[in-house]
Design an enzyme around this catalytic site. Structure first.
Site, short mmCIF file in Angstrom:
data_model
loop_
_atom_site.label_atom_id
_atom_site.label_comp_id
_atom_site.label_asym_id
_atom_site.label_seq_id
_atom_site.Cartn_x
_atom_site.Cartn_y
_atom_site.Cartn_z
N VAL A 1 0.83 -1.21 0.00
CA VAL A 1 0.00 0.00 0.00
C VAL A 1 0.86 1.26 0.00
O VAL A 1 0.60 2.22 -0.75
CB VAL A 1 -0.97 0.00 1.21
CG1 VAL A 1 -1.89 1.21 1.15
CG2 VAL A 1 -1.80 -1.28 1.24
N GLU B 1 -10.42 5.38 5.87
CA GLU B 1 -11.22 4.88 4.75
C GLU B 1 -10.65 3.59 4.17
O GLU B 1 -11.39 2.68 3.78
CB GLU B 1 -11.28 5.96 3.65
CG GLU B 1 -12.15 5.60 2.47
CD GLU B 1 -13.61 5.43 2.87
OE1 GLU B 1 -14.27 6.43 3.17
OE2 GLU B 1 -14.09 4.28 2.89
N GLY C 1 -0.36 -9.56 -3.45
CA GLY C 1 -0.35 -8.48 -2.46
C GLY C 1 -1.68 -8.28 -1.76
O GLY C 1 -1.91 -7.24 -1.13
N GLU D 1 -2.83 -10.47 4.20
CA GLU D 1 -2.13 -9.82 5.31
C GLU D 1 -0.75 -10.46 5.48
O GLU D 1 -0.50 -11.57 4.98
CB GLU D 1 -2.93 -10.00 6.60
CG GLU D 1 -4.28 -9.32 6.58
CD GLU D 1 -4.18 -7.81 6.33
OE1 GLU D 1 -3.52 -7.12 7.11
OE2 GLU D 1 -4.74 -7.35 5.33
N ASP E 1 -9.68 -10.87 9.81
CA ASP E 1 -9.60 -9.59 9.08
C ASP E 1 -11.02 -9.09 8.76
O ASP E 1 -11.32 -7.91 8.94
CB ASP E 1 -8.79 -9.80 7.78
CG ASP E 1 -8.70 -8.52 6.97
OD1 ASP E 1 -7.90 -7.64 7.32
OD2 ASP E 1 -9.45 -8.40 5.97
N LYS F 1 -12.89 -5.59 10.20
CA LYS F 1 -13.60 -4.63 9.35
C LYS F 1 -15.06 -4.51 9.77
O LYS F 1 -15.63 -3.42 9.82
CB LYS F 1 -13.50 -5.07 7.89
CG LYS F 1 -12.07 -4.99 7.36
CD LYS F 1 -11.92 -5.77 6.07
CE LYS F 1 -10.53 -5.61 5.48
NZ LYS F 1 -10.25 -6.55 4.39
N GLY G 1 -5.32 -4.81 -2.57
CA GLY G 1 -4.37 -4.45 -3.63
C GLY G 1 -3.87 -3.04 -3.42
O GLY G 1 -4.57 -2.19 -2.85
#
Ligand code: NAP
Ligand code: HSE
Length: 434
Positions: free
Chosen positions: A15, A131, A189, A192, A203, A207, A304
């Site tokens: 990222v 975000e 990618g 985690e 995960d 969220k 991604g």
């Protein structure tokens, strides 16, 4: 034009690297849109000698992200390291303590410490943007926090993990093994650093915890979520689902029910004709049921580098424009502890795959146990493994139930197991009909 907005970026992985490229690519457009230039001043990562496809000579290098967070040369600290604790948490806290804005993609950190970090940000008058923490490139945080401010939300659910959806999709379409699909997701990618967070459902739970707080104005409570991952899903389940008119998805669901707020993450059978069943690969989808807007579904790339960087830039642009809203849409003191609905109260249909010794009366006994608990069966199918002789070993028996409760299913299966016809632990997958 106002003075530049100065960034410190910690984490130059999937990222972080994409963010630097995107900021370069969109530099002029962002300056026009926000009225300020966005200037990366300094960066931090673990290994300075690592070969990266980035021109880092322009930036000051910090080997310690906490020192970067406190640098007087930056206005915004961008945390793209990951992890609920350790250096990511220490650096975010250090930045907020100094009254600096923070932008992060770190859902594990938010799920565990979001309440504390939100209060810290509020007390210092600092922005806290996240975000990118949920559903990658989908602007779901802003949608819940700002765009749906005039709605009362009753349910938010969806596919929130790109890695799991990628694995389940590839297993079905390419008939590849779970391990092969996971390796591909890691190479791309999506996963985690520790992929057990993805495949174990954690995960998605991180969220979902964030979405629940935004949707229902509650404190973040990841421990209230019932979590099951996709590790036990086999090609046999995926094929059976297809034959029965379903597809398997890992869903996160948060709903306001009479018993309280139900939060669950688990593999789910969704009708093959439903919109959510069409969401394949790394794509995520989030559906919100609300009184004014009725139903709203957002679909897009859930993981991604570039897609996630797009969401990071959205938060940075808000800060550049001077937009400042409470991190969870309400003053932190107004968030209430969620009243947890126990999973036992959940009602819905169930897929049950049993490995049954091929003896006379076995299927009838199973049907009887279900009927004793008032569980109505939509279908019961007994299969024979290819090439097997009658009576040779256990055979799969697949049941689809009409709506019933989690409690009754548990009780019926306990009785079925006690009857002695079952060779392996049952596979139970909840069915979600739209
Ligand atoms: P990643 O590729 O593993 O990158 C992590 C970066 O953090 C690396 O640059 C690493 O440095 C750096 N780092 C690790 N420990 C450090 C330390 N002690 N000090 C300084 N830097 C350190 O991870 P990622 O996929 O980019 O994910 C970053 C964050 O975004 C995570 O919170 C993740 O959950 C979240 N996220 C990821 C995606 C995605 O699709 N990947 C999507 C949404 C959200 P080195 O490069 O030197 O090893
Ligand atoms: N590992 C996460 C996923 C990254 O696969 O969805 C995006 O949050």
């Amino acid at each position: 034009m106002s003075s530049p907005l100065r960034l410190g970026v910690a984490g130059l992985g999937t990222v972080g690297a994409a963010l630097l490229k995107l900021l370069d690519r969109q530099a002029n457009a962002l300056a026009e849109r926000t009225g300020r230039r966005i200037a990366v001043m300094a960066v931090s990562a673990r290994d300075r000698s690592k070969v990266r496809d980035l021109d880092l000579a322009r930036f000051e290098w910090f080997s310690d992200p906490v020192a970067l967070a406190g640098s007087p040369e930056i206005d915004v600290f961008v945390e793209l390291i990951g992890g609920a604790d350790g250096v990511a948490r220490a650096a975010v806290e250090a930045a907020l303590q100094e009254g600096k804005a923070v932008v992060t993609a770190n859902k594990a950190l938010l799920a565990k410490h979001g309440l504390h970090l939100g209060k810290l940000a509020e007390s210092k008058g600092a922005a806290l943007g996240f975000e990118a923490s949920v559903a990658g490139g989908i602007p779901i945080i802003k949608t819940l926090r700002e765009s749906l401010a005039g709605n009362s939300i009753s349910r938010v659910y969806g596919i929130l993990n790109g890695t799991c959806n990628y694995i389940l999709s590839r297993m079905e379409t390419e008939q590849l093994s779970f391990a092969q699909c996971l390796a591909e997701a890691q190479r791309l990618g999506y996963a985690e650093a520790d992929p057990s967070f993805d495949i174990g459902g954690y995960d998605t739970a991180h969220k979902l915890a964030i979405l629940t707080a935004l949707a229902f104005g509650t404190e973040i409570a990841p421990d209230s979520i019932a979590v099951e991952g996709i590790e036990q899903i086999t090609l046999a389940d995926i094929s059976a689902a297809a034959e029965l008119g379903y597809r398997i998805k890992l869903l996160g669901v948060a709903a306001r029910t009479a018993a309280g707020i139900e939060q669950r993450v688990h593999p789910t059978m969704v009708p093959r004709s439903s919109a959510i069943a069409q969401v394949m690969g790394v794509t995520n989808a989030v559906t919100i049921d609300a009184d004014a807007v009725q139903e709203l579904t957002l679909v897009g790339p859930g993981a991604g580098g570039m897609a996630t960087a797009s969401s990071v830039v959205a938060d940075i642009a808000d800060i550049a424009r001077g937009l400042h809203v409470p991190p969870f849409g309400l003053p932190m003191a107004s968030l209430t502890p969620p009243r947890r609905a126990a999973l036992q109260t959940h009602e819905g249909g169930y897929y049950i795959r049993l490995s049954v010794y091929d003896r006379p009366g076995a299927a009838a006994a199973i049907a009887t146990r279900m009927a004793e608990r008032t569980i109505s069966l939509e279908s019961i199918v007994q299969r024979r493994r290819p090439g097997e002789q009658k009576g040779a070993s256990a055979v799969p028996v697949i049941l689809i139930t009409h709506a019933t409760s989690e409690k009754l299913i548990g009780e019926a299966l306990k009785d079925v197991l006690a009857d002695g016809f079952i060779a392996e632990p049952p596979q139970v997958i909840r069915i979600e009909r739209e």
